[in-house]
Design an enzyme around this catalytic site. Structure first.
Site, PDB file in Angstrom:
ATOM      1  N   GLU A 214     -17.418 104.966 125.250  1.00  0.00           N
ATOM      2  CA  GLU A 214     -18.552 105.795 125.664  1.00  0.00           C
ATOM      3  C   GLU A 214     -19.848 104.996 125.685  1.00  0.00           C
ATOM      4  OE1 GLU A 214     -16.292 106.533 123.397  1.00  0.00           O
ATOM      5  OE2 GLU A 214     -15.826 108.678 123.344  1.00  0.00           O
ATOM      6  N   GLY A 268     -19.629 103.987 109.822  1.00  0.00           N
ATOM      7  CA  GLY A 268     -20.384 104.562 110.939  1.00  0.00           C
ATOM      8  C   GLY A 268     -21.117 105.843 110.563  1.00  0.00           C
ATOM      9  N   ARG A 269     -20.413 106.757 109.894  1.00  0.00           N
ATOM     10  CA  ARG A 269     -21.019 108.063 109.584  1.00  0.00           C
ATOM     11  C   ARG A 269     -21.982 108.023 108.398  1.00  0.00           C
ATOM     12  NH1 ARG A 269     -15.647 107.804 109.268  1.00  0.00           N
ATOM     13  NH2 ARG A 269     -14.580 108.072 107.283  1.00  0.00           N
ATOM     14  N   GLU A 354     -14.675 113.820 109.246  1.00  0.00           N
ATOM     15  CA  GLU A 354     -14.060 112.518 109.549  1.00  0.00           C
ATOM     16  C   GLU A 354     -13.673 111.821 108.241  1.00  0.00           C
ATOM     17  OE1 GLU A 354     -15.137 110.229 113.356  1.00  0.00           O
ATOM     18  OE2 GLU A 354     -15.950 108.909 111.833  1.00  0.00           O
ATOM     19  N   HIS A 385     -28.324 136.409 113.340  1.00  0.00           N
ATOM     20  CA  HIS A 385     -28.110 137.255 114.521  1.00  0.00           C
ATOM     21  C   HIS A 385     -26.931 136.770 115.355  1.00  0.00           C
ATOM     22  CE1 HIS A 385     -31.897 139.375 113.840  1.00  0.00           C
ATOM     23  NE2 HIS A 385     -32.297 138.212 113.360  1.00  0.00           N
ATOM     24  N   LYS A 513      -8.031 107.914 121.612  1.00  0.00           N
ATOM     25  CA  LYS A 513      -8.718 106.813 122.319  1.00  0.00           C
ATOM     26  C   LYS A 513      -7.686 105.991 123.103  1.00  0.00           C
ATOM     27  CE  LYS A 513     -12.365 105.720 118.956  1.00  0.00           C
ATOM     28  NZ  LYS A 513     -12.832 104.693 118.039  1.00  0.00           N
TER      29      LYS A 513
HETATM   30  O1  F6P Z   1     -15.200 108.473 116.121  1.00  0.00           O
HETATM   31  C1  F6P Z   1     -14.737 107.285 115.610  1.00  0.00           C
HETATM   32  C2  F6P Z   1     -15.847 106.312 115.343  1.00  0.00           C
HETATM   33  O2  F6P Z   1     -15.269 105.111 114.946  1.00  0.00           O
HETATM   34  C3  F6P Z   1     -16.855 106.795 114.291  1.00  0.00           C
HETATM   35  O3  F6P Z   1     -16.425 106.625 113.006  1.00  0.00           O
HETATM   36  C4  F6P Z   1     -18.057 106.012 114.667  1.00  0.00           C
HETATM   37  O4  F6P Z   1     -19.201 106.529 114.078  1.00  0.00           O
HETATM   38  C5  F6P Z   1     -18.025 106.135 116.174  1.00  0.00           C
HETATM   39  O5  F6P Z   1     -16.653 106.058 116.493  1.00  0.00           O
HETATM   40  C6  F6P Z   1     -18.812 105.105 116.930  1.00  0.00           C
HETATM   41  O6  F6P Z   1     -18.382 103.797 116.665  1.00  0.00           O
HETATM   42  P1  F6P Z   1     -19.249 102.541 117.013  1.00  0.00           P
HETATM   43  O7  F6P Z   1     -20.501 102.595 116.238  1.00  0.00           O
HETATM   44  O8  F6P Z   1     -18.390 101.364 116.640  1.00  0.00           O
HETATM   45  O9  F6P Z   1     -19.525 102.553 118.493  1.00  0.00           O
END
Ligand code: F6P
Length: 547
Positions: A214, A268-269, A354, A385, A513
């Protein structure tokens, strides 16, 4: 390594099971009427946070047993491993050190024998200088004009944290407009770029791996669009990147001076505290970004040093285990009473689901108990509401966290008093409900006749006894937001320890993926490879109908 203990085999779990059967029909309001000290007993004051957890289906005995469970799974020892940089993300062979990102410059945290703090502060300095030069207009675009817009290109943790925080700290924002492109949906990116001026826009590509479909697709589309307005040379002034993958950034054509590095021990999170937070720093200024980090650090210290019975993340995690594993509650609602936190539940969905959406324990065995909860929510009063009906009178048990602030930021007290009246009213209503006698009294006062009343009665009764936690904070500031986020991060950790799962990997998102890559070939070529009959039919229909 974290401990490997099946929670259901602990003594505390067995006692909790018995305790649950013995107390499950008790009503919270009876606990209140028999214990004058309940609200004080079950509340924690920490700095500007006041956490009331007395509106839960618990007695002092319940808390005693839950705390026993925390001790039996060696929570204290595991917390130290987490903060000390041990390889607790075993399936990826990594430490989990978002806490180091907000540690003091004088502290020391070692990964593979190396203190990571000096490098963290080097990157912070780069974030500071870069943000200040963009905000002040010293750094300009390729035609010499100051930047007006920032576009953060990322997804998951490389999007949700920055977007949630920049929204939450809107009050503290400067003149820069910050946009977020995440979805690979081309309409998303087009809607953002259609109003941008390429001369005054800075693009921040954020991807820990720099391989995410993406993000790379969106970055390439934006780069192509940019090159229709400017030369290749201008890329250097308009594109920066945040990643661990320096080689891939280089391939993409980003100058090394425009790279903000991060390490693989930042999940990442949990990455908004790292260079992933660059858009936050650009939006609210570096000082506020550091205050956010300082607030999180204060919560880290609270979590690491406070006894479990007074420890906010530990207590909230234990309560959540109580409902998830004994009451069979499947979800938890997060209801902030501030519009600024409108992305908070979405952010926590990734953080919590996650992390703890796992069904294999740390020994590699399938778990025989429930793990991660479903997370959802929207700000109050809007949510009242929308879905509150189901929380009040539906068949499901939905424990909810109510997050509110004593002060409003713009000081509009008339609104704020109404907002907070709703905040307090909802948890009270969820606790008490409305009895048959109360409904009868209410309808009689309105002069309703007996037969009509009899008909209406069942619908007007509220059972009540619905659990809530109230997190009341003085004011929404960068510091208090940092502490609030860190609170939930540590709640995730505690629950992962109790459920004996690995909270810091996410293998479950990989299969989709991989399949998407294969299916893209099916879509773009004449043939469709072998799939199940349903997927094949859908692909045929899509290809036939596509113009
Ligand atoms: O959804 C899977 C994931 O690996 C997440 O843990 C992460 O935050 C996201 O994709 C984006 O990953 P990246 O920062 O490597 O583009």
């Amino acid at each position: 390594m974290l401990t490997n203990i099946n929670p259901t085999e602990t003594e505390a779990w067995k006692k909790l099971q018995e305790h649950f059967y013995a107390t499950k029909s008790f009503a919270m309001k009876d606990y209140f009427s028999t214990d004058a000290n309940r609200a004080n007993r079950f509340s924690i004051q920490w700095k500007d946070f006041y956490v009331d957890y007395s509106k839960n289906r618990i007695s002092p005995k319940t808390m005693e047993l839950l705390l026993e469970l925390a001790n039996e799974v060696h929570l204290k020892e595991n917390i130290e491993k987490y903060f000390d940089g041990e390889i607790i993300n075993e399936t990826e062979g990594r430490a989990v050190l978002h806490t180091a990102l907000r540690a003091k410059e004088t502290s020391e945290v070692f990964v593979n024998g190396q203190n990571v703090i000096p490098e963290i502060y080097k990157v912070k300095q780069k974030i500071k200088e870069f943000s200040e030069s963009v905000i002040s207009g010293t750094k300009t675009g390729h035609t010499g004009k100051a930047f007006t817009d920032i576009v953060n290109i990322g997804i998951g943790g490389s999007d949700l944290g920055p977007v949630m925080v920049t929204e939450a700290l809107q009050y503290y924002k400067n003149h820069l407009n910050v946009h977020f492109v995440s979805n690979v949906d081309g309409d998303h990116v087009q809607e953002i770029i259609k109003n941008l001026n390429p001369e005054t826009t800075l693009f921040v590509i954020v991807s820990k791996s720099f391989t995410t479909q993406e993000t790379l697709t969106n970055a390439l589309t934006i780069r192509k669009w940019f090159l229709t307005h400017a030369s290749e040379k201008a890329i250097e002034q308009h594109f920066v990147a945040v990643s661990t993958n320096l080689e891939k950034i280089n391939e993409f054509g980003i100058a090394s001076k425009n790279v903000f590095p991060m390490r693989d021990w930042v999940g990442g999170r949990f990455s908004l505290w790292s260079a992933v937070g660059l858009s936050i720093s650009l939006s609210v200024g570096y000082d506020n970004f550091e205050k956010l980090n300082a607030g999180a650090h204060a919560m880290d210290t609270h979590f690491r040093t406070t006894s479990f019975d007074q420890n906010i993340p530990v207590v909230l995690a234990l309560l959540s285990v109580w409902y998830n594993n004994f009451y069979g509650a499947e979800s938890e609602a997060i209801i902030p009473y501030t519009q600024y936190l409108h992305q908070f539940a979405a952010y926590l969905q990734q953080g919590i689901m996650e992390s703890n959406g796992k069904s294999v324990d740390r020994g590699g065995n399938r778990v025989n108990y429930q793990t991660g909860t479903l997370i959802w929510g929207e700000p109050g009063t809007n949510s009242q509401h929308a879905f509150f009906q189901l929380i009040h009178q539906g068949t499901k048990l939905i424990p909810a966290d109510f997050i509110g602030y004593v002060e409003s930021l713009h000081g509009n007290n008339e609104h704020h008093d109404k907002l907070m009246a709703n905040f307090f009213a909802q948890t009270e209503a969820l606790l008490h409900g409305k009895t048959e006698a109360e409904v009868v009294a209410e309808l009689s006062a309105k002069g309703m006749g007996a037969s009509q009343m009899e008909k209406l009665l069942p619908f007007k009764i509220f059972e009540g006894n619905k659990p809530t936690n109230t997190i009341l904070v003085d004011k929404l500031t960068p510091e208090s937001l940092g502490a609030l986020i860190a609170l939930y991060e540590h709640k995730i950790f505690v629950q992962g320890v109790i459920w004996n799962i690995f909270s810091y990997d996410q293998w479950g998102v990989e299969l989709g993926k991989q399949l998407a890559t294969k299916i893209l070939t099916d879509i773009q070529s004449a043939e469709i490879a072998e799939h199940d009959a349903s997927t094949t039919n859908l692909l045929k229909h899509f290809k036939k109908s596509k113009k």
